[in-house]
Write an enzyme that holds these catalytic residues in place. Structure first.
Site: not given
Ligand code: MTE
Ligand code: MOS
Length: 787
Positions: A242, A324, A358, A725
């Site tokens: 996350f 952001r 973010f 996000e």
């Molecule tokens: N979903 C799960 N299950 N676990 C996670 O840690 N992180 C979030 C989102 N969804 C997260 C999640 C965050 S902060 C981001 S930036 C994106 O997933 C990153 O992955 P992606 O770029 O493949 O979407």
């Molecule tokens: Mo997600 S806060 O950009 O890892």
């Protein structure tokens, strides 16, 4: 390769319907326990040592004396780690080098000053307890207000201004105020962890639960004083991140590597939940001071906004996070004049870091706060005020980017209004409220527009290494990391559609810095856009090499060859994919390729505050209904309807999971999750017993989640869109519904509400509103303390 790979070789409804049933590639492993995480691997390392930190019991102090020798008297303790053990630079700060691993000035409560390594975790902990240290306490800055007072900043002011701000003074309606916004604990189920050992050829290797293996490699190399090629970092998968493991995994990996370097034995660092919550950064708390000008019909004329974030003890990612925020203070609205500044406060607290959205969520909350208050003041429904302010196609943002596809926002809005039966339910709620003096319902609809791309342009690149073996089986490596979000599922889908093979032929390999170098963090929701496009590029190269081989095997033109389901066919003749691979091998044609992608046409000039920082925008909207109890301030979430534009989804089930999970995580942030620090600067909510996370009981009783029907996004891999996000910010609808319900206790009230809207805060807001109605009777019972 520069242009993105446009679409699957075989498009159309057939592929789309196949995608409808694609489950997360580790779904089974997640529930059976077969899916391994970093710390599950510890039994593979004989002689493993466990690490425990020596913690400083002050938020701000100088370390006067430190005696580690007593720790060595504890049975099982093998070594201690302190500054003199560092062969390179003893700092893990990614950007500013402002995070000493062995500090002499303590900058937050419980900051580690040294580490103890032992044959068991208990021995390490007991050893750490034997260490003696003395400190001279110094005054600590613990809140944003104190930081402003003391002029204590890590960076800023950052600024974007646009349009003629005289519009503010000229506006018919002014909404001014302050909004305090709480932070949020990541509470990933898997806490921070790393295992380091010395490899066979004089290097150090690590398993690390990191979103950014290349940066973890860099920090480890820096601390050990070796070139990067001597460090290999692997991330098998994360049990959630996350944003909390975007840079904050580095320090623990560095400690493990240093321990392995010193003792020549494998070393494991895994934070307990209590340590993780005490030591790692959170979503930034914000203070916003704003003045907004509107016309009497609710149209925004001007916004002056000062944002202060609580950055904690080091810079971390606070600067791009604040950028952001500046980019997202418009949310989905055209504001003719904007002057927004942001400063990151330096406080003696954990170093706040990336967290889903973010910095976007805090700024979007501010403009939604403005519009809700304006709507209540003007007695116009909130959704009407919002709709009046939407961007139209061709408008530009306050940082000079044209808003493409703005019409999607209107499409979503109109569709969701109908499917959520907004107008009918509003009338029903009015009746309910008229009949219930002590329980009130509220309904709110809010939009999301979220920019996709890292605002640091150079991060917007992805790499891949695809290996096809002679039997037609495939290994896919890419620079992205899996944290549960389903990146690997989507990338696997891209590879199997690109090569025309079935799912079990494609093995997704753990992310390793020796397969794909110099990668970006998996963050900014761009994981699939970047790494998926790089894999598509590699697969396209391999296919184009296989094509002439297949054509000659089948005795046909290349144009007639179809790759599907492990079979290559043309004009009724077939060969197996494996046979084509074997034939290609014998013709000495390479069966592996690296793929690469860079996002086109993005740039931003920080000094001017102008540019095109985002490749595209993601749009969505939500309608939420709550019921609030006037005696207790408690509430329940009656119903939420979400509609999200995920483009032409590569894995709709995964995308739905992201939308549901992101939304609930946002609901937690805005309602019940409340971080508290005590007077000493210690995190007071350092466990699940004091920090309330949303669970089943907080889910909406009726929960409708839909994807906007198949609108391919131009110039993104397979026409898909980022989804990680943006849905978090759909939760703002819940907070605004709570505000509506509070206002219903005195029709005509304009409600101000800090975040999170905990039942306590809601209770006092209701008292405040009611006091306005019955001033004479109860005003005397409202004290300052209540607010
Ligand atoms: N979903 C799960 N299950 N676990 C996670 O840690 N992180 C979030 C989102 N969804 C997260 C999640 C965050 S902060 C981001 S930036 C994106 O997933 C990153 O992955 P992606 O770029 O493949 O979407
Ligand atoms: Mo997600 S806060 O950009 O890892």
């Amino acid at each position: 390769m520069t242009a993105p790979y446009e679409g699957p070789p075989k498009g159309g409804p057939h592929v789309r319907s196949e995608r409808e049933t694609v489950a997360h590639e580790s779904a089974r492993g997640h529930v059976t326990g077969d899916a391994l995480y970093t710390d599950d691997l510890l039994s593979r390392y004989p002689e493993l040592l466990h690490a425990w930190p020596v913690l400083a019991p002050h938020a701000h102090a100088t370390l006067e004396t430190l005696d580690l020798a007593p720790a060595l008297a504890e049975p099982g303790v093998i070594a201690t780690l302190s500054a003199s053990d560092v062969p390179g630079e003893g700092d893990s700060g990614a950007n500013r080098h402002d995070e000493p691993l062995f500090p002499t000035e303590i900058l937050f409560f419980n900051q580690p000053v040294a580490w103890v390594l032992a044959t068991s975790l208990d021995a390490a902990r007991n050893g750490a307890a034997r260490v003696t240290a003395t400190y001279s306490p110094l005054p600590a800055v613990l809140t944003i207000e104190q930081a402003i007072e003391a002029d204590s900043y890590l960076t800023g002011p950052l600024r974007i201004s646009d349009g003629n701000m005289t519009a503010l003074a000229d506006s018919a309606v002014r909404v001014d105020g302050e909004l305090s916004i709480g932070g949020q604990e990541h509470f990933y189920l898997e806490t921070q962890s790393a295992i380091a050992w010395l490899d066979e050829t004089g290097g150090v290797a690590l398993h690390s639960s990191t979103q950014h293996p290349a940066e973890t490699q860099e920090i480890v190399a820096r601390v050990l004083g070796v070139p990067k090629h001597r460090v290999t970092v692997e991330c098998v998968r994360m049990g959630g991140a996350f944003g909390g493991k975007e840079v904050q995994a580095n320090a623990w990996a560095a400690v493990a590597a240093l321990g392995a370097w010193k003792t020549r034995r494998p070393v494991r660092v895994r934070l307990t939940r209590a340590l993780d919550m005490a030591l790692t950064g959170k979503r930034h708390p914000y203070l916003a001071r704003y003045s907004a000008g509107l016309a009497t019909d609710g149209r925004l004329q001007a916004l002056r906004l000062e944002l202060f974030s609580d950055g904690g003890w080091s810079l971390d990612l606070s600067e791009p996070i604040m950028w952001r925020s500046l980019f997202h203070c418009d949310n989905a609205y055209r504001i003719p004049a904007v002057d927004v500044t942001g400063r990151v406060c330096r406080t003696h607290k954990t170093s706040q870091t990336a967290f889903r959205g973010f910095g976007g969520p805090q700024a979007m909350l501010v403009i939604e706060d403005v519009l809700s208050r304006a709507a209540q003041r003007l007695s116009i429904p909130g959704d009407v005020v919002r709709e009046r302010n939407f961007y139209r196609d061709g408008d530009t943002t306050h940082y000079g980017q044209r808003v493409d596809e703005a019409a999607r926002m209107t499409t979503i809005w109109t569709q969701l209004k109908a499917t959520s039966e907004l107008d009918r339910r509003r009338a029903a709620i009015d009746r309910f409220n008229a009949e219930h003096p002590h329980r009130k319902r509220g309904l709110a609809m809010t939009p999301v527009k979220f920019g996709i791309s890292f605002t640091a342009t150079f991060f917007n690149q992805g790499g891949a290494l695809v290996l096809v073996y002679r039997d037609g089986s495939v290994q896919v490596n890419h620079g992205g990391t899996e944290m549960g979000q389903g990146l690997f599922t989507k990338v696997q889908q891209i590879a199997l559609e690109s090569l025309g093979v079935t799912r079990e032929r494609i093995r997704m390999m753990p992310t390793r810095t020796d397969k794909v170098p110099n990668t970006s963090a998996t963050a900014a929701s761009a994981g699939t856009d970047l790494n998926g496009a790089a894999v598509a590029d590699a697969c396209a190269q391999i296919r184009s090499r296989l094509l002439p081989v297949a054509a000659s095997l089948l005795g046909c033109d290349e144009a007639a060859v179809v790759f599907a389901d492990n079979v290559v066919s043309a004009n009724g003749r077939t060969a197996s994919f494996a046979a084509v691979c074997e034939a290609a091998y014998r013709q000495r044609i390479p069966l592996f390729a690296h793929g690469y992608y860079r996002t086109p046409d993005i740039h931003f000039d920080l000094a001017a505050g102008r540019g095109r920082p985002f490749h595209y925008f993601v749009y969505g909207a939500a309608v939420s209904e709550v019921e609030v109890d006037g005696f207790t301030g408690d509430y329940r979430l009656v119903r939420s309807d979400l509609l999200e534009d995920a483009g032409q989804s590569i894995a709709p089930i995964v995308d739905r999971g992201q939308i549901e999970g992101g939304f609930i995580q946002g609901v937690g942030w805005l309602t019940i999750e409340e971080l508290l620090w005590d007077a000493r600067g210690k995190v007071a909510t350092a466990g699940a017993s004091t920090y309330k996370l949303p669970s089943w009981s907080e889910l909406p009783e009726i929960f409708n989640v839909a994807l906007l029907e198949r609108p391919p996004q131009p110039n993104v891999v397979f026409g898909s869109k980022a989804v990680g996000e943006p849905p978090l910010m759909l939760a703002i609808s819940v907070r605004e519904a709570i505000r509506e319900a509070i206002a219903a206790f005195r029709p005509g009230a304009e409600v101000t509400l800090d975040s999170p809207a905990t039942p306590e805060r809601v209770f006092f807001a209701i008292r405040h509103v009611r006091a306005g109605a019955e001033e004479a009777e109860i005003a005397g019972t409202i004290s300052r303390r209540d607010r």
